[in-house]
Scaffold this active site. Structure first.
Site, PDB file in Angstrom:
ATOM      1  N   ARG A  15     -10.592   0.969  -6.604  1.00 21.81           N
ATOM      2  CA  ARG A  15     -10.317   2.197  -7.362  1.00 21.81           C
ATOM      3  C   ARG A  15     -10.290   1.894  -8.854  1.00 21.81           C
ATOM      4  O   ARG A  15      -9.644   0.952  -9.286  1.00 21.81           O
ATOM      5  CB  ARG A  15      -8.964   2.794  -6.924  1.00 21.81           C
TER       6      ARG A  15
ATOM      7  N   ARG B  52      -0.239  -1.269  -9.285  1.00 25.74           N
ATOM      8  CA  ARG B  52      -1.426  -0.412  -9.330  1.00 25.74           C
ATOM      9  C   ARG B  52      -2.615  -1.301  -9.645  1.00 25.74           C
ATOM     10  O   ARG B  52      -2.750  -1.798 -10.761  1.00 25.74           O
ATOM     11  CB  ARG B  52      -1.265   0.674 -10.405  1.00 25.74           C
TER      12      ARG B  52
ATOM     13  N   GLU C 153       4.596   3.994  -2.811  1.00 23.29           N
ATOM     14  CA  GLU C 153       3.718   4.576  -1.790  1.00 23.29           C
ATOM     15  C   GLU C 153       2.866   3.478  -1.141  1.00 23.29           C
ATOM     16  O   GLU C 153       2.118   2.777  -1.813  1.00 23.29           O
ATOM     17  CB  GLU C 153       2.814   5.639  -2.410  1.00 23.29           C
TER      18      GLU C 153
ATOM     19  N   SER D 245      -0.399   6.816   3.559  1.00 28.45           N
ATOM     20  CA  SER D 245      -0.398   8.259   3.614  1.00 28.45           C
ATOM     21  C   SER D 245      -1.232   8.666   4.816  1.00 28.45           C
ATOM     22  O   SER D 245      -2.250   8.065   5.115  1.00 28.45           O
ATOM     23  CB  SER D 245      -0.851   8.804   2.265  1.00 28.45           C
TER      24      SER D 245
ATOM     25  N   ARG E 231       1.363  -2.827  -2.096  1.00 22.23           N
ATOM     26  CA  ARG E 231       2.742  -2.419  -2.382  1.00 22.23           C
ATOM     27  C   ARG E 231       3.683  -2.833  -1.281  1.00 22.23           C
ATOM     28  O   ARG E 231       4.872  -3.087  -1.514  1.00 22.23           O
ATOM     29  CB  ARG E 231       2.788  -0.910  -2.603  1.00 22.23           C
TER      30      ARG E 231
END
Length: 421
Positions: free
Chosen positions: A260, A275, A347, A350, A389
């Site tokens: 990303r 990140r 996070e 998901s 994470r």
RNA sequence: GGGGAAUUGGCUGAGAGGCUUAAAGCGGCAGUUUGCUAAACUGUUGAAGGGGCAACCCUUCCGCAGGUUCGAAUCCUGUGUUCCCCGCCA
């Protein structure tokens, strides 16, 4: 992609529900384009019927060796009219498609209405946050101390945000991936190792394109995108297919690196693993009948929770509000793991139900009954889980006063060691 | 990187400018026969869109996008994918 007929029949409902997703789509314009198109379609179809009859007559005249010049001239005129109408229809189609492709999925009716992440609902908090009676080190201090990650050297070769795992760090990372893969396989998921680059059409299928174009790495010379999630290539496994009803639900799991660009997010959480541009993820993807997809969403969530319970890492589950839902999701749970040093949840997973939104873009269908009309299947996916994470939480949660790190029990058979010191 | 071939419905596969409204087979569905199942036989069976209260009618679709033509699965151009040969290479 939504069903244009549903929009036609329920324009006000669609508008209201899209508004809750902070989406500004001009539905009235779309419907007007649709009306214009259907009007022209009727006209051109009538002309085509006429032309089909005329060309059949020409064929017959030719077979009987008679002169067909007059019919040919007349038919050519019909053809010219058709060309004009078809041209205008094509323009309308381009406009309609552009709107349709940029229109997000509708939130499920059970999703709490809200504007931003502040309105997400905490479903539960599980596990005990440790009470440290010493000064906790953050994951950067811990990895530096043991030499198991090296962010400086990594940035020299690849720029910031590309992690380098070393020694026991690399082994621990691989242990996590293996543990999770085998966990899913045990639960009936089929392991896949998919490509990690994809064609634009595949990116459109799972709806990373057009919206997330700037967030993805793009190999321009070959027009290939690096996947931001394994979801892309794993879900595209069945693009353009008619699935056998007896095979549903189909459950896949697969490990992939994810890439990303995180464009525009510089300055936020740039430390260490929080990140990054490249991370590892074990993904779960499901293809289900429409009537079971919400039960399957709960199943996805349960898998993630079970993994975190086995790792004994505290976490919480959020139900995303309408405004925070991703483009294609109808409903989504975020699972966040606790970071003692950051003093907040991160996070790490998901789980989303896309209903038939992706299936319509990819044209994946099934026949509910042997003679029934084909219907779109539902697709779901969940990270089970992203390691970056999770690794932060794991290292920090399992640290000891002397700076050593205990390996969670369930990982020991994969690491071959039980402590990093 | 160079050269060649292929791409047709749920699947296999014929088809080379008009008698294709895409053959045939498999699979699916229905029926006949038969203690049951199976087999055999007969019939039926693609998708998308539009119109009509309806039976039904119309259009489009042969990887995708353009083009030629009165008319394209068929000819031309571009392109995706797959396979083969040469070169390079783990």
């Amino acid at each position: 992609m939504l069903d244009i007929r549903y929009i036609r029949e329920n324009p006000d409902e669609v508008k209201t529900r899209l508004e809750t997703k902070n989406s500004v789509i001009d539905i009235d314009k779309l419907l007007q384009l649709d009306i214009d198109k259907r009007k022209l379609l009727g006209e051109t179809e009538e002309l085509k019927a006429e032309r089909n009859k005329a060309t059949q007559m020409i064929a017959q005249l030719k077979r009987e060796k008679q002169d067909a010049t007059e019919s040919i001239t007349k038919t050519r005129e019909i053809g010219d009219k058709i060309a004009v109408l078809d041209g205008r229809i094509r323009e309308l189609d381009v406009d309609i498609r552009e709107i349709m492709m940029s229109m997000p999925n509708l939130p499920h009716k059970s999703v709490p209405v809200g504007k931003s992440e502040k309105d997400n609902v905490t479903v539960k908090e599980v596990g005990e946050k440790r009470d440290f009676n010493f000064k906790v080190l953050d994951h950067i201090e811990l990895t530096e101390k043991h030499g198991i990650m090296d962010f400086k050297r990594a940035s020299r070769m690849s720029g910031a945000g590309f992690p380098l795992y070393l020694g026991k760090g690399a082994q621990l990372e691989r242990a996590l991936i293996n543990f999770m893969l085998e966990f899913h396989i045990k639960n009936g998921y089929t392991e896949v190792i998919p490509p990690i680059v994809a064609l634009p059409i595949a990116m459109e299928g799972t709806s990373q394109l057009p919206k997330l174009k700037d967030d993805m790495y793009h190999a321009t010379r070959d027009d290939l995108y690096l996947v931001p999630t394994g979801e892309v290539t794993i879900t595209n496994i069945h693009r353009e297919e008619m699935l056998n009803v007896a095979d549903l639900p189909i459950n896949y799991t697969g490990y992939t690196p994810c890439f990303r660009r995180e464009a525009g997010s510089y300055g936020k959480e740039t430390k260490g693993l929080l990140r990054v541009h490249q991370f590892n993820k074990v993904e779960m993807v499901k293809f289900t009948k429409p009537e079971t997809s919400y039960a399957e969403l709960e199943e996805l969530l349960k898998r993630v929770e079970d993994i975190l319970s086995e790792l004994k890492i505290p976490y919480r589950v959020l139900e995303l509000c309408t405004g925070d839902l991703s483009f294609g999701a109808a409903k989504c749970y975020d699972i966040e793991t606790w970071s003692p040093a950051e003093d907040k949840y991160l996070e790490a997973s998901s789980c989303s139900n896309f209903e038939d939104f992706q299936a319509r873009r990819m044209n994946i269908r099934y026949r509910p009954e042997p003679k029934a009309k084909p219907e779109f299947i539902h697709t779901l996916n969940g990270s089970g889980l992203a390691t970056s994470r999770l690794m932060v939480s794991l290292l920090e949660h399992y640290q000891n006063e002397d700076g050593s790190i205990t390996v969670p029990e369930v990982l020991r058979k994969y690491t071959g060691f039980d402590v990093i010191k």
